[in-house]
Design an enzyme around this catalytic site. Structure first.
Site: not given
Ligand code: NAD
Ligand code: TYD
Length: 376
Positions: A158-159, A183
């Site tokens: 959503d970012e 990002y």
């Molecule tokens: P994460 O950072 O935990 O995992 C990313 C994975 O991608 C890791 O296992 C890493 O080794 C692998 N990776 C990185 N670069 C690579 C490359 N060049 N080739 C192959 N593998 C590679 O991320 P996540 O939180 O699990 O997020 C997964 C996806 O979901 C991402 O695309 C992120 O943008 C999206 N997303 C995450 C969130 C969230 O809250 N975490 C929310 C919405 C969308």
């Molecule tokens: P994060 O988990 O990094 O996700 P995103 O930036 O993708 O939303 O952070 C969630 C929220 O928490 C964000 O508003 C930033 C804040 N935050 C802190 O206040 N302290 C921290 O140490 C971190 C990692 C995040």
């Protein structure tokens, strides 16, 4: 109301799906692999993951021995490798999670985000397009006559929509893109490429834009694991700025169910917003984590844990509020989140409490160096 597809509903012609899950050793990717293996044991799952700092083979321990599972360590930017995998494994479905995913790291060094998120997605798209064009007409192969079974699901954020004011309506699928961090900009770039591949070539792509996830296997740098781990170690709990920033939290299992529905029933070319309908201010969320740890963890180094809360310098360009309007996926695919924040957070806090052997090795020298740079 439908909540998830009936198991095997996609394989009515006795065929199984062959999925390539990129980033399957990361947080959401590994939860998705567990979900899929449980639900569709007949399907082939190939994980392609570079094992960057955020990737962890241990996240996949429970499925490693399964006959239909294969792990490949490699880079999504490696076209030769991707081509070979698509062909050898007769892949019909890509679930593309691989990314650099942490906003703070993107502020320290944006290039890796452009490389993996934009160039990596572009490499996958082009490889999959050629693979799909060669195979889409063929019968009796993996697609088994399901000519429309090929899918490229791009998991996005959503970012990409930017930041909301406190009275703004939540993001819908038609909200204009306005990414603020490197990002978010790199994810926006990858979304545009995916969209263009559908528009230009008819590639059967799907995009999901999801809000902040939480749950097991999330790397320690993200807000909720960071707070759990620091409480257990008696370290301060850094809150950026005034702590009033709002995120729309979704339990990772709910996200996986939504992705399943989008793969099975989503319309190629469409995008779907996924969110928890669960807006919480950072400071309130951290207070909830503190209270859960006070209740669940014996002998905390500092108790009550909320004494550790420390307001620190704000993240540059910190988005104020994210919120998702998930009406489309609810009305078209019948998805709604099932986990409440109270229950989901309790399960998550318990998980970090009982899986110290999982997170302790992740607090490496490199991680400490990163931590010092961000929180010095
Ligand atoms: P994460 O950072 O935990 O995992 C990313 C994975 O991608 C890791 O296992 C890493 O080794 C692998 N990776 C990185 N670069 C690579 C490359 N060049 N080739 C192959 N593998 C590679 O991320 P996540 O939180 O699990 O997020 C997964 C996806 O979901 C991402 O695309 C992120 O943008 C999206 N997303 C995450 C969130 C969230 O809250 N975490 C929310 C919405 C969308
Ligand atoms: P994060 O988990 O990094 O996700 P995103 O930036 O993708 O939303 O952070 C969630 C929220 O928490 C964000 O508003 C930033 C804040 N935050 C802190 O206040 N302290 C921290 O140490 C971190 C990692 C995040």
């Amino acid at each position: 109301m439908r909540q998830s597809p009936t198991p095997n509903s996609h394989s009515s012609i006795e065929q199984s799906r062959h999925l390539l899950v990129t980033g399957g050793a990361g947080f959401i990717g590994s939860n998705f692999v567990h979900y899929w293996c449980d639900r569709y044991p007949q399907d082939r799952i190939v994980v392609l993951d570079l094992l960057s700092y955020a990737g962890n083979r241990r996240n996949l321990e429970a499925v490693e021995e399964k006959e239909n599972f294969r792990f490949v360590q490699g880079d999504i930017c490696d076209r030769t490798l991707v081509d070979a995998l698509l062909k050898a494994e007769k892949i019909d479905t890509i679930a593309h999670f691989a990314a650099e995913s942490h906003v703070d790291r993107s502020i320290l060094g944006p290039e890796a985000f452009v490389r993996t998120n934009v160039l990596g997605t572009s490499t996958l798209l082009e490889a999959f397009r050629q693979h799909w064009q060669k195979r889409k007409g063929k019968k009796n192969e993996n697609a088994g006559g399901r000519g429309n079974a090929f899918r490229f699901l791009h998991i996005s954020s959503d970012e990409v929509f930017g930041s909301l004011g406190s009275d703004d309506p939540p993001f819908t699928e038609t909200t204009p893109y306005s990414p603020n961090s490197p990002y978010a900009a790199s994810k926006a770039g990858s979304d545009h490429l995916v969209r263009a591949y559908h528009h230009t070539y008819g590639l059967p792509t799907l995009i999901t834009n999801c809000s902040n996830n939480y749950g097991s296997f999330q790397f320690p740098e993200k807000l909720i694991p960071l707070m759990c781990i620091n409480i257990l170690m008696g370290k301060s709990l850094p809150i950026y700025g005034d702590g009033q920033n709002v995120r729309d939290w979704l339990y990772v299992g709910d996200h996986c169910r939504a992705l399943d529905l989008v793969i099975q029933q989503g319309i190629p070319g469409e995008t779907y917003n996924i969110g928890g309908n669960n807006e919480v201010k950072n400071i309130d969320l951290v207070q909830m984590v503190c209270q859960l740890m006070d209740e669940l963890a014996p002998n905390l180094p500092v108790s009550p844990a909320s004494q550790l809360i420390t307001f620190v310098k704000d993240r540059p360009g910190h988005d104020r509020r994210y919120a998702i309007d998930a009406t489309k996926i609810k009305t078209q695919l019948g998805w709604t989140p099932q986990e409440t924040i109270q229950e989901g957070l309790r399960r998550t806090v318990e998980w970090y409490l009982t899986h110290q052997e999982w997170w302790k090795p992740l607090l490496s020298e490199d991680y400490q160096a990163y931590y010092r740079k961000i929180y010095a």
